[in-house]
Design an enzyme around this catalytic site. Structure first.
Site, PDB file in Angstrom:
ATOM      1  CE  LYS A 270       1.320   1.987  -2.816  1.00 16.61           C
ATOM      2  NZ  LYS A 270       2.434   3.055  -2.096  1.00 16.61           N
TER       3      LYS A 270
ATOM      4  CE1 TYR B 242       6.691   9.160  -5.611  1.00 14.17           C
ATOM      5  CE2 TYR B 242       5.315   7.556  -4.812  1.00 14.17           C
ATOM      6  CZ  TYR B 242       5.723   8.385  -5.779  1.00 14.17           C
ATOM      7  OH  TYR B 242       5.110   8.463  -6.866  1.00 14.17           O
TER       8      TYR B 242
ATOM      9  CG  ASP C 295       1.665   9.110   2.668  1.00 14.47           C
ATOM     10  OD1 ASP C 295       0.614   8.244   2.447  1.00 14.47           O
ATOM     11  OD2 ASP C 295       2.600   9.282   1.646  1.00 14.47           O
TER      12      ASP C 295
END
Ligand SMILES: *Cc1c(COP(=O)(O)O)cnc(C)c1O
Length: 429
Positions: A263, A143, A235
């Site tokens: 994040k 994802y 990522d």
């Protein structure tokens, strides 16, 4: 849930799709309704009915210092007092960029954006600009935010709710995306061609539950990309400053061409970043021809939160402590599962972990997806009843923070033991 949470959720569903602003929060992966959170401190969150939980979601990764860290809160207050947003350069952005470039080996320059999604979207554009190629290779269950071209066999909520290929994305877009099994170098070799601009990978997968890279997998990707002229994108929105200060690329000693972050670099405020060598970043406007912009990018309050978070992480033994406590938890869970003869697999890299109700090792999306969802849902709700807030889906990673004390971890092990005992008894009947 409690009376107040239930009432709020009813109201929410009238004005917000599913009552939530991000799908997994709605608890559809485990049944029931979500608690509404009122506040948090350290390792604990408190809901609208005054129930207290040990928080193992940590806002899905950012809260590595725990909630309400005093130094971060002070930095945010100070920045907010000076002004929320100017749409003009500030020194804080430069300082955060310097900290990130110093920490992450493959990054010389970076651009700040507002989310992980924006970071990966921009990273793909950069890879396409630099190579003049169009296709992208990703991994099943990987994802990378809700970028159109990456909602192909996507993980996280997309997998939990069985929409790995989202409606509303034109075929002309997804035709350029090739998805192959994680940890499968042969599949990558087969999919590779001189039309591929980049391979994008979570260096430790976190959005099909926690799935570590197999020995040599990341090195293999580096070699395949080098041979084909495609760029390698790590990522690290989840793994950056999580599995090590310098991210998974430090832990596994592999250098991607482009890195995406999010994040933790915002410490809970909205932020993202993409970075690479200076020569690659020279493609980005206003220096180069690749356009990318943002009204709130480099937001002073978010940047202050990020800088404070990274400076606490840098000058500490947090990663060693996290490893020690997380390893203790892993061992405790294994022992409890064995004692009560409940078949499960716990995957963990540092403070990032998932308990899969699977009998066999979980190494990719297919093996993660074989987990027993009914048992997971039962486990989840029994743990919630014990005051432990886990990600409400089998296909998500849980986290410990620096605020999870030794005592929290031993409490968690006791509670897991009680819950597995009950599950063993229930499923035997
Ligand atoms: C969370 C996440 C994203 C998306 O970030 P958002 O801030 O939710 O847009 C992208 N990639 C990975 C690996 C993530 O874990």
């Amino acid at each position: 849930m409690g009376k107040n949470s239930d009432a709020f959720f009813q109201r929410a569903q009238v004005v917000i799709p599913g009552g939530v602003n991000s799908p997994v929060r709605a608890f559809k992966g485990v049944g029931g309704t979500p608690p509404f959170i009122e506040q948090a401190q350290g390792s604990r969150i408190f809901d609208a009915d005054n129930l207290q939980y040990i928080d193992c979601v940590g806002s899905w990764g950012p809260m590595i210092l725990g909630h309400g860290h005093r130094y971060v809160v002070e930095a945010v207050k100070k920045a907010a007092t000076r002004g929320f947003s100017f749409g003009a350069p500030t020194l804080g952005e430069v300082e955060l960029a310097e900290m990130i470039a110093a920490a992450v080996p493959s990054i010389e320059m970076l651009r700040l954006v507002n989310s992980g999604t924006e970071a990966t979207m921009s990273a793909l554009r950069l890879a396409r600009a630099a190579t003049g190629r169009a296709k992208i290779i990703k991994f099943d269950g990987g994802y990378h935010g809700h970028v159109d071209s990456l909602l192909v066999k996507a993980g996280s909520g997309a997998a939990t709710f069985n929409v790995p290929d989202s409606a509303g994305v034109p075929k002309a877009v997804t035709e350029l995306t090739i998805s192959v099994p994680y940890n499968d170098l042969e599949a990558v070799r087969e999919a590779m061609s001189d039309e591929v601009a980049a391979v994008i990978v979570e260096p430790v997968a976190g959005n099909m539950g926690c799935v570590p890279p197999a020995e040599g997998f990341l090195q293999g990707l580096r070699e395949i990309c080098d041979d084909s002229g495609a760029l390698l994108i790590f990522d690290e929105v989840m793994t950056g400053f999580r599995v090590a200060y310098g991210g998974a690329q430090t832990l596994y000693d592999v250098r991607p061409d482009i890195t995406t972050l999010g994040k933790i670099i915002g410490g809970g405020m909205p932020i993202g970043a993409y970075g690479a060598s200076s020569s690659l970043m020279d493609y980005v406007s206003p220096v180069g021809p690749m356009y990318q912009a943002g009204t709130l990018s480099g937001n002073p309050v978010a940047v202050a939160s990020g800088r404070a978070t990274l400076s606490v992480l840098k000058n500490s033994s947090i990663y060693a402590d996290l490893e020690e406590r997380s390893a203790e938890f892993e061992e405790g869970v294994r022992a409890a599962a064995e004692k009560h003869a409940v078949p499960l697999t716990i995957n963990r890299v540092g403070s990032m972990w998932t308990i899969f109700f699977a009998e066999r090792p979980v190494t990719d999306f297919v093996s993660a997806d074989k987990s027993n969802r009914e048992k997971f849902a039962r486990f989840f709700h029994l743990m919630l009843g014990e005051g432990v807030y886990l990600p409400p889906s089998q296909l998500e990673a849980a986290f410990f923070s620096a605020a999870h004390a030794k005592k929290d971890v031993s409490q968690m092990i006791e509670r897991v033991d009680r819950v597995l005992k009950k599950i063993a008894w229930e499923y035997e009947k």
